[in-house]
Scaffold this active site. Sequence first.
Site, PDB file in Angstrom:
ATOM      1  N   HIS A  17      48.960  36.447  48.784  1.00 47.01           N
ATOM      2  CA  HIS A  17      49.043  34.971  48.171  1.00 47.01           C
ATOM      3  C   HIS A  17      50.305  34.500  47.920  1.00 47.01           C
ATOM      4  O   HIS A  17      51.530  35.572  48.148  1.00 47.01           O
ATOM      5  CB  HIS A  17      48.605  35.458  46.541  1.00 47.01           C
ATOM      6  CG  HIS A  17      49.027  36.385  45.899  1.00 47.01           C
ATOM      7  ND1 HIS A  17      49.799  36.246  45.043  1.00 47.01           N
ATOM      8  CD2 HIS A  17      48.011  37.616  45.813  1.00 47.01           C
ATOM      9  CE1 HIS A  17      49.919  37.574  44.867  1.00 47.01           C
ATOM     10  NE2 HIS A  17      48.396  38.169  44.513  1.00 47.01           N
ATOM     11  N   HIS A  20      53.117  37.954  47.493  1.00 43.60           N
ATOM     12  CA  HIS A  20      53.756  38.911  48.834  1.00 43.60           C
ATOM     13  C   HIS A  20      54.846  37.842  48.992  1.00 43.60           C
ATOM     14  O   HIS A  20      56.178  38.761  49.047  1.00 43.60           O
ATOM     15  CB  HIS A  20      52.334  39.071  49.079  1.00 43.60           C
ATOM     16  CG  HIS A  20      51.443  39.482  48.679  1.00 43.60           C
ATOM     17  ND1 HIS A  20      49.899  38.910  48.618  1.00 43.60           N
ATOM     18  CD2 HIS A  20      51.173  41.331  48.289  1.00 43.60           C
ATOM     19  CE1 HIS A  20      49.340  39.642  48.258  1.00 43.60           C
ATOM     20  NE2 HIS A  20      49.762  40.975  47.359  1.00 43.60           N
ATOM     21  N   CYS A 125      35.127  58.686  38.647  1.00 43.82           N
ATOM     22  CA  CYS A 125      34.005  57.528  38.998  1.00 43.82           C
ATOM     23  C   CYS A 125      33.822  57.438  40.847  1.00 43.82           C
ATOM     24  O   CYS A 125      35.114  57.040  40.930  1.00 43.82           O
ATOM     25  CB  CYS A 125      34.693  55.608  38.610  1.00 43.82           C
ATOM     26  SG  CYS A 125      34.073  55.203  39.317  1.00 43.82           S
ATOM     27  N   CYS A 128      34.902  53.829  41.748  1.00 50.54           N
ATOM     28  CA  CYS A 128      36.114  53.723  41.904  1.00 50.54           C
ATOM     29  C   CYS A 128      36.798  54.434  43.280  1.00 50.54           C
ATOM     30  O   CYS A 128      38.468  55.130  43.448  1.00 50.54           O
ATOM     31  CB  CYS A 128      37.315  53.207  40.913  1.00 50.54           C
ATOM     32  SG  CYS A 128      36.388  52.507  39.466  1.00 50.54           S
ATOM     33  N   CYS A 144      32.827  54.054  33.071  1.00 55.33           N
ATOM     34  CA  CYS A 144      33.281  53.694  33.531  1.00 55.33           C
ATOM     35  C   CYS A 144      33.673  52.044  33.914  1.00 55.33           C
ATOM     36  O   CYS A 144      32.371  51.325  33.499  1.00 55.33           O
ATOM     37  CB  CYS A 144      33.174  53.954  35.467  1.00 55.33           C
ATOM     38  SG  CYS A 144      34.546  52.906  36.387  1.00 55.33           S
ATOM     39  N   HIS A 147      32.169  50.150  37.128  1.00 58.68           N
ATOM     40  CA  HIS A 147      31.074  49.965  37.586  1.00 58.68           C
ATOM     41  C   HIS A 147      29.834  49.894  36.262  1.00 58.68           C
ATOM     42  O   HIS A 147      28.302  49.812  36.726  1.00 58.68           O
ATOM     43  CB  HIS A 147      31.008  51.131  38.266  1.00 58.68           C
ATOM     44  CG  HIS A 147      32.032  50.677  39.117  1.00 58.68           C
ATOM     45  ND1 HIS A 147      33.009  51.432  39.694  1.00 58.68           N
ATOM     46  CD2 HIS A 147      31.066  50.076  40.381  1.00 58.68           C
ATOM     47  CE1 HIS A 147      33.692  50.724  40.955  1.00 58.68           C
ATOM     48  NE2 HIS A 147      32.301  50.690  41.763  1.00 58.68           N
ATOM     49  N   LYS A 294      49.856  37.905  35.247  1.00 58.74           N
ATOM     50  CA  LYS A 294      50.338  37.703  36.654  1.00 58.74           C
ATOM     51  C   LYS A 294      48.953  36.735  38.063  1.00 58.74           C
ATOM     52  O   LYS A 294      48.664  37.450  37.354  1.00 58.74           O
ATOM     53  CB  LYS A 294      50.153  38.753  36.519  1.00 58.74           C
ATOM     54  CG  LYS A 294      51.114  39.653  38.040  1.00 58.74           C
ATOM     55  CD  LYS A 294      50.117  41.520  38.604  1.00 58.74           C
ATOM     56  CE  LYS A 294      50.716  41.369  39.764  1.00 58.74           C
ATOM     57  NZ  LYS A 294      50.006  42.687  40.645  1.00 58.74           N
ATOM     58  N   LYS A 297      44.708  37.883  43.009  1.00 58.62           N
ATOM     59  CA  LYS A 297      43.591  37.882  43.923  1.00 58.62           C
ATOM     60  C   LYS A 297      42.322  38.102  42.582  1.00 58.62           C
ATOM     61  O   LYS A 297      41.800  37.356  42.413  1.00 58.62           O
ATOM     62  CB  LYS A 297      44.013  38.929  44.693  1.00 58.62           C
ATOM     63  CG  LYS A 297      42.442  38.429  46.158  1.00 58.62           C
ATOM     64  CD  LYS A 297      42.209  36.467  46.455  1.00 58.62           C
ATOM     65  CE  LYS A 297      41.467  36.893  47.059  1.00 58.62           C
ATOM     66  NZ  LYS A 297      41.884  35.261  47.822  1.00 58.62           N
TER      67      LYS A 297
END
Length: 500
Positions: A17, A20, A125, A128, A144, A147, A294, A297
């Site tokens: 995006h 970058h 986790c 993750c 978590c 999750h 910020k 994505k």
Amino acid sequence: MPFSVTTPIYYVNSDPHLGHAYTTVAADVLARHHRQRGEDVFFLTGTDEHGAKVARAAEEAGLTPKEFCDRVSARFRDLVAKLNATNDYFIRTTDPEHEARVQDFLVRLRDAGHLYEDTYAGLYCTGCEQFYAEGDLEQPGNICPLHKTPVEWLEEENTFFRLSAFTGPLLELYDRDPEYVVPRTRYNEARSQIEAGLNDLSVSRASVSWGVPLPWKPEQTIYVWVDALLNYHTALEYGTGTDVSATFWPSTHLLGKDILRLHCVLWPALLVAAGYEPPRKLFVHGYLTSGDQKMSKSLGNVIDPLQVIADLGADALRFYVLREVQFGQDGSVTRDGLDRRYEGELANDLGNLVSRTTAMIARYRDGRVPEGETALEPVHERVAERIDALDLTGALEEIWTLVRAANRYVEDAAPWALARSDDPADAEKLDTALYTLADAVRALGVLLHGYIPEASERILAAVGDPGATGWERAGLGLTVAGTAVEQPPPLFPRLAAAGA
Ligand code: ME8
């Protein structure tokens, strides 16, 4: 002196995006500028492809990790090309040459006595594939946050890097050069993290299989950040087919503030531990935000750089991000804002100046630059100073003072009025005016080469100085009288005409 600049290598777990594109553009401006000064330059960018996050994204896409990386890495590489970035190599951490060197580096660290085995224990986790501190979990029950399932207590034998032993050497490094990390706020931030004391770091993972195997314990993989940071050095060793690390290391790193600690603390410590020189300098820039969030994505608030390039061209994108947001700070960017700067500054301020100047020379002086002396003040020294301080926004503002001065000059000198006069004194004034304008436009072609390379090329061709981008041509009064000038098609077509 050789100059070597890097961007972070981007994660392939999501598509590129504008954020970058931002760092890549900034690095390219620096690379182009230093080439203009006749220096040897190495500009490196690429993709970061190992780790649990990428493996999981691949699984979700129904691909093997390598297939997935090939696909997404190609999108980053394509963006780099469409931005007109002049990188000397595009590294992928799945390059076998990189992987082998990462293993060698770990052996070096071990042989130098900086590694030891210990148990890594904590709340883990599996979703993750990450350890959590209790405070970061939902209570009661250690859930978590991502999750919504309970985490488990996990213990694994890991290899640790004695980061704690490098507090002293790092502080020395920071004391030696108060501009080691720029801007100053980031220097202070990094330094206080070091002063607070450093914990040893686990550099191997038993639970992550998509990574570079630890040479002496191949059932474990090397921590993805160690693998990733090493790209900056390994690429110099193999990227161009010959080892150019002796010439180009140490490099200047550009990075976003999200990865300050890893670059400003861990990376120099790893290098010093292995007997390498630490980075030359680290520039930590801010976030491009959308509103006050910020751009990322996962927040779904991204501007697609490929769309911007398709609509307005790479120059518009390159110009906008460095003009709109003071390089180093956070700043909000919008598509509307981009369109406004395109119209107001690129099409009007710059595009019109070029088009009026060349049209008047065609009309009043048969397309040849007349004899004259410039009536404007050069800006190139201040521009170079700003760029040396990595103030890319300040340098662009300095260039724009010349754009504005030239535009004011056209209005004041009013060449169209002088051209109507029969007074020979006015003919001489017209010569001066047209020389001043042609020469300013030419210098702008040189000064803007780093920022808007396509327009720069067309400007220099229009004023009869094609390809003359050398920095020794960035001053004023260097245009040769008699040079043939041609009016180019609009450099920045109006938005309506561009179909946007
Ligand atoms: O962190 N504003 O990769 P990444 C400004 N693989 N810059 C931004 C940005 C934004 N909104 N979003 C991203 C990684 N960036 C690691 C790096 S390096 C050894 C490993 C830019 O894909 C900025 O340069 O998350 C940031 O540091 C980088 O992209 C993060 O890219």
